[in-house]
Design a protein around this motif. Structure first.
Motif, mmCIF file in Angstrom:
data_model
loop_
_atom_site.group_PDB
_atom_site.id
_atom_site.type_symbol
_atom_site.label_atom_id
_atom_site.label_comp_id
_atom_site.label_asym_id
_atom_site.label_seq_id
_atom_site.Cartn_x
_atom_site.Cartn_y
_atom_site.Cartn_z
ATOM 1 N N ARG A 1 0.581 -1.288 0.397
ATOM 2 C CA ARG A 1 -0.159 -0.276 -0.337
ATOM 3 C C ARG A 1 0.774 1.509 -0.023
ATOM 4 O O ARG A 1 1.867 1.428 0.962
ATOM 5 N N PRO A 2 0.470 2.473 -0.562
ATOM 6 C CA PRO A 2 1.655 3.562 -0.792
ATOM 7 C C PRO A 2 1.730 4.653 0.995
ATOM 8 O O PRO A 2 0.708 4.215 1.244
ATOM 9 N N VAL A 3 2.223 4.905 1.137
ATOM 10 C CA VAL A 3 2.442 5.515 2.351
ATOM 11 C C VAL A 3 1.833 6.723 2.254
ATOM 12 O O VAL A 3 1.874 7.478 0.597
ATOM 13 N N PRO A 4 0.508 7.473 3.181
ATOM 14 C CA PRO A 4 0.084 8.515 2.321
ATOM 15 C C PRO A 4 1.135 9.557 2.587
ATOM 16 O O PRO A 4 1.799 9.819 3.097
ATOM 17 N N GLY A 5 0.684 10.375 1.407
ATOM 18 C CA GLY A 5 1.344 11.551 0.672
ATOM 19 C C GLY A 5 3.036 11.652 0.741
ATOM 20 O O GLY A 5 3.589 12.521 0.805
ATOM 21 N N MET A 6 3.760 10.304 0.777
ATOM 22 C CA MET A 6 5.127 9.552 -0.246
ATOM 23 C C MET A 6 5.122 9.534 -0.698
ATOM 24 O O MET A 6 4.986 7.777 -1.038
ATOM 25 N N ARG A 7 5.786 9.887 -2.315
ATOM 26 C CA ARG A 7 5.547 9.278 -2.945
ATOM 27 C C ARG A 7 6.419 8.029 -3.416
ATOM 28 O O ARG A 7 7.572 8.474 -3.023
ATOM 29 N N ARG A 8 6.104 6.846 -4.141
ATOM 30 C CA ARG A 8 6.924 6.319 -4.601
ATOM 31 C C ARG A 8 7.550 5.217 -3.132
ATOM 32 O O ARG A 8 8.423 4.258 -3.595
ATOM 33 N N ARG A 9 6.806 5.008 -2.153
ATOM 34 C CA ARG A 9 7.332 4.549 -1.117
ATOM 35 C C ARG A 9 5.999 3.415 -0.417
ATOM 36 O O ARG A 9 5.455 3.780 -0.186
ATOM 37 N N THR A 10 6.021 2.567 -0.197
ATOM 38 C CA THR A 10 4.903 1.736 0.377
ATOM 39 C C THR A 10 5.121 0.633 1.574
ATOM 40 O O THR A 10 6.174 0.427 1.580
ATOM 41 N N LYS B 1 -4.637 1.088 11.299
ATOM 42 C CA LYS B 1 -3.801 1.538 11.199
ATOM 43 C C LYS B 1 -2.547 0.587 11.597
ATOM 44 O O LYS B 1 -1.961 1.864 12.187
ATOM 45 N N VAL B 2 -2.260 -0.003 10.671
ATOM 46 C CA VAL B 2 -0.377 -0.784 11.308
ATOM 47 C C VAL B 2 -0.289 -1.217 10.072
ATOM 48 O O VAL B 2 -0.519 -1.382 9.335
ATOM 49 N N ALA B 3 1.314 -0.721 10.679
ATOM 50 C CA ALA B 3 1.946 -0.860 9.215
ATOM 51 C C ALA B 3 3.158 -1.992 9.681
ATOM 52 O O ALA B 3 3.884 -1.164 10.518
ATOM 53 N N VAL B 4 3.551 -2.987 8.536
ATOM 54 C CA VAL B 4 4.792 -3.693 8.678
ATOM 55 C C VAL B 4 5.604 -3.844 7.584
ATOM 56 O O VAL B 4 5.166 -3.657 6.215
ATOM 57 N N PHE B 5 6.730 -3.894 8.015
ATOM 58 C CA PHE B 5 8.114 -3.485 7.023
ATOM 59 C C PHE B 5 8.871 -4.446 7.433
ATOM 60 O O PHE B 5 9.146 -4.801 8.722
ATOM 61 N N LEU B 6 9.370 -5.299 6.177
ATOM 62 C CA LEU B 6 10.816 -6.424 7.044
ATOM 63 C C LEU B 6 11.388 -6.141 5.663
ATOM 64 O O LEU B 6 11.413 -5.933 4.472
ATOM 65 N N ASP B 7 12.522 -5.597 6.823
ATOM 66 C CA ASP B 7 13.524 -4.810 5.942
ATOM 67 C C ASP B 7 14.596 -5.756 6.153
ATOM 68 O O ASP B 7 15.127 -6.491 6.063
#
Length: 143
Positions: free
Chosen positions: A42-51, A60-66
């Motif tokens: 899903r796109p990060v609200p207000g931040m182009r090209r970041r998901t 409203k839980v965002a999970v990133f696996l870096d």
């Protein structure tokens, strides 16, 4: 920005998986099997090209696996010897972008969970499930 002097650097980077990595798929399978439904990339609200890797838009839980190399894992990150200055700048920018993304989402009321690729999928899935359940019930959770 200086161009890397070694031929093929950009070709190698373009082959790097940025979606559907093995750790991401393993965590998603466990969450899905536990009955959790989510949105992918899903796109990060207000931040182009970041998901967001795995998003739970309702609570409203965002999970990133870096990835350890790309995001500077304190345990496993390595520093390339060839073009070391260029790589250092690139990797520092990645980490800065991660912090900026986390701050943006948090300021909009999201709970942001970041995990390293080497973390056990079962543990990650449990922590994500707890965070989602806590947000749905109105309790606070891990920042």
């Amino acid at each position: 920005m200086p161009v890397p002097s070694s031929p093929g650097v950009s070709a190698r980077m373009s082959r790097q998986a940025n979606r559907n990595t093995s750790p991401e798929v393993a965590v998603r399978r466990l969450l899905y099997a536990a009955g959790f439904r989510y949105r992918l990339h899903r796109p990060v609200p207000g931040m182009r090209r970041r998901t967001i890797d795995i998003a739970f838009p309702g609570p409203k839980v965002a999970v990133f696996l870096d990835g350890c190399f790309w995001h500077g894992c304190p345990e496993h990150a390595t520093q390339p010897k060839a073009n070391s200055e260029w790589w250092r700048q690139k990797l520092d920018k990645n980490m800065s972008r991660d912090r900026e993304t986390t701050e943006r989402l948090a300021s909009e009321g999201w709970t942001v969970l970041r995990f390293w690729e080497h973390e056990a999928p079962g543990t990650v899935a449990e922590l994500v499930a707890k965070a989602v359940a806590d947000k749905r019930s109105g309790r606070s959770t891990r920042p």
